[in-house]
Design an enzyme around this catalytic site. Structure first.
Site, PDB file in Angstrom:
ATOM      1  N   ASP A   1       1.094  -1.093   0.090  1.00 45.46           N
ATOM      2  CA  ASP A   1      -0.068   0.130   0.072  1.00 45.46           C
ATOM      3  C   ASP A   1       0.911   1.118   0.094  1.00 45.46           C
ATOM      4  O   ASP A   1       2.055   1.181   0.137  1.00 45.46           O
ATOM      5  CB  ASP A   1      -1.134   0.018   1.092  1.00 45.46           C
ATOM      6  CG  ASP A   1      -2.047   0.797   0.714  1.00 45.46           C
ATOM      7  OD1 ASP A   1      -2.083   1.702   0.002  1.00 45.46           O
ATOM      8  OD2 ASP A   1      -3.159   0.627   1.683  1.00 45.46           O
TER       9      ASP A   1
HETATM   10  C1  BGC Z   1      -5.139   3.257   0.138  1.00 45.99           C
HETATM   11  C2  BGC Z   1      -5.145   2.048  -0.977  1.00 45.99           C
HETATM   12  C3  BGC Z   1      -4.753   2.746  -2.386  1.00 45.99           C
HETATM   13  C4  BGC Z   1      -3.724   3.495  -2.427  1.00 45.99           C
HETATM   14  C5  BGC Z   1      -3.466   4.142  -3.575  1.00 45.99           C
HETATM   15  C6  BGC Z   1      -3.948   4.159  -0.128  1.00 45.99           C
HETATM   16  O1  BGC Z   1      -4.153   5.260   0.664  1.00 45.99           O
HETATM   17  O2  BGC Z   1      -5.179   2.435   1.227  1.00 45.99           O
HETATM   18  O3  BGC Z   1      -6.279   1.491  -0.947  1.00 45.99           O
HETATM   19  O4  BGC Z   1      -5.014   1.833  -3.359  1.00 45.99           O
HETATM   20  O5  BGC Z   1      -3.938   4.564  -1.515  1.00 45.99           O
HETATM   21  O6  BGC Z   1      -4.321   5.214  -3.810  1.00 45.99           O
END
Ligand code: BGC
Length: 736
Positions: A269
């Site tokens: 993530d």
């Molecule tokens: C989220 C993810 C997301 C990523 C990219 C993160 O803050 O937890 O679900 O895919 O950002 O945008």
């Protein structure tokens, strides 16, 4: 510096991708293709696959040409025909948090609403739609497939997920991923694992025994992987038993690869990597590396390779897994293009149909609904139903076709940086106007209960739209409607008994006024044309068939935790935040889940607590009979039964089969969604997956279904049981 290298590598890439041919021909085995490409790659080329960047944080002059601006990108290897990986969120449509000015996409209903359909086909159709729009906009990796289990009805991201049951959520997410990947795109399944709340998400440790996690959150992922075969798994922000998910060898190597045989790659993530050692624990790709505290998989990796703490073979292995998914999912054979055609009209129908099937009719006293279209004056009260519907906030947020009519800063904590509450799509006011031609539709925002009551009094039908917003990065403190809406509903219902309440919610809410209103519907965050779907349900063009994918509690005191864990944790100072990442504002803390694997309805069952509305609940305009339950046991458990539409109109039922193992809380083993004409019957058989009725024996490292007498229940929800039967099972085991 590394950022610049990444940017220039990608600029060359964009020019070359269109003309370069993949070194291994399409149609060949993805493993063989990955091996042959790897044999020709330099060390630097392999490393370049292991870390991604956020375009948003790259200075415009440094940005590579031909890369769509989304969540991130990873440079390709043009000379070998390895394409760039261009990433976007997510499960509810092609999201846009301001990366692409003026761009819009088809906005599906929230995950909880999709899950309320209990219909894998709806998830798959939605996935196909999202995948094709993503492709047309220039993306080939989707950060979709959110399947964290709903454990707390205050958790900010529940709206993105698929409910509280591992079998239901895992099956549905698998179909969503199948749909997305049909567009020759890699989808993730995320966030692995136990990232079930937002408070302290970057710092908390979820402490849980192996059996409990295998039987709950991990099972949802395991089923999702089996059904959907995603190219990638996204590891989560939090720690599990003290170890960050993205460097958790137990999760990423022992469970995911050794036990489940996952052949794709693990990406982090955004901002979830904390060490270069994550690579040997099983993480293959550092995403959006600018927002981690270090460029672990580029700058730091170079140092660790030089001093021998990380072996070169780890780079090879990670690059191979990434390449394998690139080949397995058709990325190397499908050129990126930012200007594909999108059939927005066809896609609008996908969103509207999903909403129509996901609306849950909670109450319909005196069969007030469906409405005859005779009303002369209709009052719509509450929310911004004159401007559109709202949607959950954060990275999954999709700017709907037609754009946002209003965006407000509604988040107060970590989400305030990036999350906005928006209103867009078809408005409830215009949808009702279309459904009741000739009627006068008036709107009041409901902020003054006395004024709203006056408007209600002058109408012959009232639709109250009550709203509780939710967003990524923040949890709600409670499950009550905010801003005096309970009092407003009381006032309106007292002024006009023909009051229908539509709940526009990302989570369950308490309904102290429920006895005063004849009809209540959950419309969740219903997507860009959810208002039309609601109008269709209100007038009976659509017979509601949504069922709750999570329990609606009767009070906060029924929850396993009195407050959201960590919401009383001390705030982190600047130095702590620098170490632990961007979007958490508490100091590190540990938490556990008293319910273990008895998530949601199982907890209520074990505690014999009566919820406001149970898991699986939902009304229809027709009635169904569930009977002739026959069960067979021995080595495998199956249940056969009949569903009959006993009413006078066509409708879809959601018969559910639960099993209670000796001494255990009940568990859903299967369901169906037959659409039946009036009077029609269907015979259905459901067979239990041993992992759903069994226990995970952590010592023996296998699933065990103990010998004994099991109780099978057939019903229309977790608590409305129509028929029961007993069955004897022999002991059975299964590998993890
Ligand atoms: C989220 C993810 C997301 C990523 C990219 C993160 O803050 O937890 O679900 O895919 O950002 O945008």
């Amino acid at each position: 510096m590394a950022q610049d290298l990444q940017a220039s590598a990608a600029s060359k890439d964009s020019a070359a991708t269109s003309s370069a041919k993949p070194v291994v021909a399409p149609g060949q085995d993805p493993d063989a293709r990955a091996d042959r490409t790897l044999a020709q790659m330099t060390h630097e080329e392999k490393v370049s696959l292991l870390h991604g960047s956020m375009l948003l944080l790259v200075a415009p002059a440094q940005r590579p040409q031909g890369v769509q601006n989304g969540a991130g990108y990873i440079a390709g290897v043009p000379r070998l025909g390895v394409p760039m990986q261009v990433q976007t969120d997510a499960s509810l449509g092609v999201s846009n948090m301001g990366q692409r000015a003026g761009d819009v996409a088809t906005a599906l209903p929230s995950g909880l609403m999709l899950a309320s359909t209990w219909n894998p086909d709806v998830l798959e159709a939605g996935g196909r739609m999202i995948g094709s729009e993503a492709r047309a906009k220039g993306f080939n990796v989707m950060l979709a497939g959110g399947v964290n289990l709903v454990r707390d009805p205050r958790a900010g991201r529940n709206f993105e997920y698929l409910g509280e049951d591992p079998l239901l959520a895992g099956t549905l997410v698998g179909h969503q991923i199948r749909g997305i990947q049909s567009a020759r795109i890699i989808s993730t399944i995320k966030h692995f694992a136990l990232n079930d709340q937002e408070t302290g998400r970057n710092v908390l440790s979820v402490n849980m025994g192996e059996s409990a996690m295998r039987e709950s959150d991990l099972l949802a992922f395991q089923i999702g992987l089996e059904v959907g075969d995603p190219g990638s798994v996204m590891c989560s922000y939090n720690r599990i038993n003290g170890v960050y998910a993205c460097e958790n060898k137990f999760l990423l190597t022992d469970v995911l690869r050794r036990d489940w045989g996952f052949k794709g790659y693990v990406m982090s993530d955004w901002g979830a990597v904390h060490s270069v050692g994550a690579l040997t624990a099983g993480l293959d790709q550092q995403s959006g590396e600018q927002i981690d505290t270090k460029r672990w998989f580029s700058v730091e990796l170079k140092k660790s390779l030089a001093d021998g703490t990380i072996p070169e073979s780890a780079v090879y292995l990670a690059a191979r897994r990434i390449l394998r998914s690139i080949y397995a999912h058709g990325l190397a054979d499908t050129p990126l293009s930012m200007n594909g055609a999108i059939d927005y009209a066809a896609h609008a129908k996908v969103a509207r149909d999903a909403a129509a099937e996901g609306i849950v009719l909670l109450k319909n006293e005196g069969a007030l609904l469906p409405l005859a279209q005779t009303a002369k004056r209709i009052a719509v009260i509450g929310s911004r139903a004159d401007l559109g519907v709202t949607a959950g906030g954060g990275s999954s947020s999709v700017t709907p076709v037609g754009g946002w009519k209003l965006q407000v800063k509604a988040a107060k904590g970590p989400a305030a940086m990036f999350s906005r509450k928006g209103y867009g799509g078809t408005t409830l006011v215009s949808a009702l106007q279309a459904a009741f031609p000739g009627a006068e539709v008036v709107f009041d925002d409901g902020t003054d209960p006395a004024r709203a009551a006056g408007v209600a009094k002058s109408a012959d039908l009232v639709l109250v739209v009550a709203e509780k917003w939710a967003t990524e990065a923040e949890d709600n403190a409670d499950i009550s409607l905010p801003d005096g809406q309970d009092a407003m509903i009381e006032a309106v219902a007292s002024a006009n008994p023909r009051t229908i309440v539509a709940l526009e919610i990302g989570n369950p809410v308490l309904m102290p006024w429920a006895a005063k209103v004849p009809a209540i519907l959950s419309i969740w965050f219903p997507g860009q044309d959810g208002a039309s779907a609601l109008a269709d349900v209100l007038v009976g063009k659509v017979n509601p068939s949504g069922h709750l994918p999570m329990t609606f509690p009767a009070s906060l005191s029924q929850l396993p935790h009195a407050i959201v864990p960590g919401s009383d944790a001390p705030l982190a100072d600047k130095a702590t935040r620098a170490v632990y990442g961007l979007n958490s504002d508490t100091k590190p803390f540990e938490m556990s889940y008293p319910e273990g694997s008895d998530v949601g309805y199982r907890w209520y069952d074990a505690k014999q607590a009566k919820p406001l509305y149970p898991f699986g609940y939902g009304l229809s305009y027709t009635t169904f009979r569930y009977d002739t339950l026959k069960v067979s046991g021995g080595r495998a458990l199956s249940a056969t039964f009949t569903v009959t539409n006993t009413g006078d109109r066509e409708g879809a039922a959601v018969p559910q089969v639960y099993v209670r193992a000796p001494g255990k809380a009940k568990r859903l083993i299967g369901w169906a969604k037959p659409k039946l004409r009036a009077g029609e019957s269907r015979t259905i058989t459901v067979t239990a997956d041993p992992r759903v009725i069994g226990n995970f024996d952590a010592t023996a490292q296998r699933w065990v279904v103990p010998a004994g007498t099991y109780v099978v229940e057939l019903g229309s929800s977790a608590t409305d049981v129509s028929a029961t039967a007993k069955v004897k099972l022999q002991r059975a085991t299964r590998k993890p």
